[in-house]
Motif scaffolding. Structure first.
Motif, PDB file in Angstrom:
ATOM      1  N   ILE A 123       0.837  -1.200   0.000  1.00 34.62           N
ATOM      2  CA  ILE A 123       0.000   0.000   0.000  1.00 34.62           C
ATOM      3  C   ILE A 123       0.871   1.250   0.000  1.00 34.62           C
ATOM      4  O   ILE A 123       0.608   2.216  -0.727  1.00 34.62           O
ATOM      5  CB  ILE A 123      -0.948  -0.005   1.216  1.00 34.62           C
ATOM      6  CG1 ILE A 123      -1.948  -1.170   1.125  1.00 34.62           C
ATOM      7  CG2 ILE A 123      -1.659   1.329   1.352  1.00 34.62           C
ATOM      8  CD1 ILE A 123      -2.863  -1.124  -0.073  1.00 34.62           C
ATOM      9  N   ILE A 150      -8.966   2.062   3.885  1.00 28.00           N
ATOM     10  CA  ILE A 150      -8.789   0.910   3.002  1.00 28.00           C
ATOM     11  C   ILE A 150      -9.384  -0.322   3.665  1.00 28.00           C
ATOM     12  O   ILE A 150      -9.115  -0.603   4.830  1.00 28.00           O
ATOM     13  CB  ILE A 150      -7.288   0.693   2.708  1.00 28.00           C
ATOM     14  CG1 ILE A 150      -6.707   1.945   2.035  1.00 28.00           C
ATOM     15  CG2 ILE A 150      -7.057  -0.549   1.871  1.00 28.00           C
ATOM     16  CD1 ILE A 150      -5.207   2.049   2.125  1.00 28.00           C
ATOM     17  N   ALA A 206      -4.164  -1.440  -6.269  1.00 26.29           N
ATOM     18  CA  ALA A 206      -4.179  -0.383  -5.250  1.00 26.29           C
ATOM     19  C   ALA A 206      -3.760   0.958  -5.842  1.00 26.29           C
ATOM     20  O   ALA A 206      -4.388   1.993  -5.578  1.00 26.29           O
ATOM     21  CB  ALA A 206      -3.257  -0.765  -4.092  1.00 26.29           C
TER      22      ALA A 206
END
Length: 482
Positions: A123, A150, A206
């Motif tokens: 991430i 998230i 992502a």
């Protein structure tokens, strides 16, 4: 308008609601908006007429065709066929942007296939794709409110954008200035992987969703990160269209985020083209007469380190071309290594003085970082040992003491060390340590090593022995006394 439904939302990521459109339909009936070329194929279904560029298909075949993509709906095509785009710029904006450049993020739930620490790093890397080309910064928080939230979730999950199980919709996110700005949802049922195409690559998905969170819509520009359909590409990078779009919203970085890397002064240039030490190098250490600084089992092979050199043994045999400069494998590695180990996640840690570096394979992901952040004193780490049948125990040695280290939390279990007396027969101070494939531990000091039995929990009889003789087939030293 009665009989029409308009749902605004963002597919791969930025959602207000996703922009999905129903033609005259019954109440609560929605369907997934397709990209322009996909819509043309769907419109041809049932008529037996082939869409341009596609063969004629039946309803059954079309129902099975569910390419993986972002769940943020595409913009509807405009009458001029330009899909609402300005001809001078191909990137598409959602109409919103953040009013600040320092953003926080929080991960609520994680995918089951991946270790949390690796998800966090992925991430972070996905956000860095955008911060590298803008003034934006991203900081993870684990408590309290965050700008970007998230979550990995399944099917109906509270935002009227249900996931559909494996394949199909992979994720979605909400645009800035919408009622759920900052929310990013990933389909828990996907097979999430990192850095390969054995499943769905989390890094690429992502990074795409974060583009939506920052205000970018889907683009039709080929090979752009903001394209709605998932295709595994490695390494991940922004297209010029992606870069222009995000800089249109937030501007360019305050300073060059990617300065040309400079080689450390002591590293010669020839090693960039060869794994061997050239004649212009000063004489490298001789393994038969070397006290090694560090040793570790990495990717199933044994590595010995001395100064800036490394020896590589596979199945007990020294490989051709070694010793070599360690920087050939790990660019940016310190000029000498005090200790090293590979953790259960496959990350390779290097220690020098009061700092440490972490590599994923040959790619540096962090460092230098003070070892104090691990809960260790500032004194240099002398050795590190990965221990146990599952290789899930890590011990760090320094000054006649040792600590148990947890690579998931990146903290020692207790700031107070234990003494080397627990390792019966091992010298008080050591230079290096590693474990072999059979579970035996090896402790090195000077030119000698001690083999430690995990069952008897003590050094085997007949040790110490010479490192050079047993690992490098050198002739025993004539002046060696026991």
């Amino acid at each position: 308008m009665q009989g029409w439904s308009l749902l605004l939302s963002a597919p791969w990521g930025g959602l207000s609601p996703p922009l999905q459109i129903c033609v005259p339909c019954s109440p609560h009936h929605t369907w997934k908006e397709q990209s322009p070329w996909l819509s043309s194929l769907v419109n041809a279904v049932g008529t037996g007429v082939a869409a341009k560029g596609f063969p004629a298909v039946g309803e059954e075949a079309a129902a099975r065709w569910n390419p993986p993509r972002c769940g943020v709906p595409d913009l509807p095509a405009s009458p001029d066929g330009q899909n609402g785009r300005n001809r001078q710029k191909r990137f598409v904006l959602s109409g919103g942007r953040w009013d600040k450049t320092d953003l926080t993020y929080k991960i609520i739930r994680f995918p089951w296939q991946l270790v949390k620490a690796k998800v966090r790093r992925t991430i972070e890397e996905a956000l860095k794709v955008w911060s590298d080309v803008t003034p934006l910064t991203f900081t993870e928080v684990q408590e309290g409110r965050a700008d970007i939230v998230i979550d990995f979730t399944r099917y109906w999950h509270g935002d009227n954008l249900p996931f559909d199980g494996p394949g199909g919709i992979l994720a979605h996110a909400f645009f800035p200035k919408t009622h759920r700005e900052g929310d990013v949802h990933f389909d828990y049922d996907e097979t999430w992987t990192i850095g390969n195409n054995l499943g769905t690559d989390l890094l690429q998905v992502a990074a795409h969703e974060f583009g939506h969170v920052l205000g970018l819509q889907h683009t039709a520009v080929s090979k752009s990160l903001m394209s709605p359909f998932y295709i595994f590409r490695y390494p991940l990078s922004l297209s010029e269209d992606d870069k222009q779009g995000i800089q249109y919203l937030y501007g360019k970085p305050k300073r060059d985020p990617d300065p040309t890397p400079t080689q450390p002064a002591e590293l010669p240039q020839p090693d960039l083209e060869t794994n061997e030490i050239t004649n212009v190098e000063p004489a490298q250490p001789d393994a038969c007469h070397t006290a090694f600084d560090a040793a570790a089992t990495i990717r199933g092979e044994l590595f010995f380190f001395k100064s800036r050199y490394v020896w590589r043994l596979r199945a007990g045999k020294l490989q051709d071309g070694y010793p070599a400069l360690a920087s050939r494998h790990w660019q940016g590695i310190p000029s000498s290594v005090d200790a090293t180990f590979e953790d259960p996640l496959g990350n390779i840690w290097f220690f020098q003085d009061s700092q440490f570096w972490i590599y994923d394979g040959e790619r540096r992901v962090s460092g230098p970082t003070p070892i104090a952040e691990l809960g260790l004193p500032a004194a240099p780490v002398q050795a590190a040992l990965v221990w146990g049948a599952e290789k899930n125990k890590i011990y760090i040695f320094s000054g006649g003491n040792y600590w148990r280290f947890n690579p998931h939390t990146r903290q020692v279990d207790n700031i107070y060390p234990r003494t080397m007396a627990d390792w019966r027969g091992v010298p008080q101070e050591i230079d290096a340590a590693f474990q072999d494939e059979f579970g035996f531990a090896y402790f090195l000091r000077g030119h000698d090593y001690w083999k430690f039995d995990p069952v008897q929990v003590k050094v085997l009889e007949g040790y110490p022995r010479q490192i050079s003789q047993d690992f490098f087939s050198c002739t025993p030293s004539s002046n060696s006394f026991r």
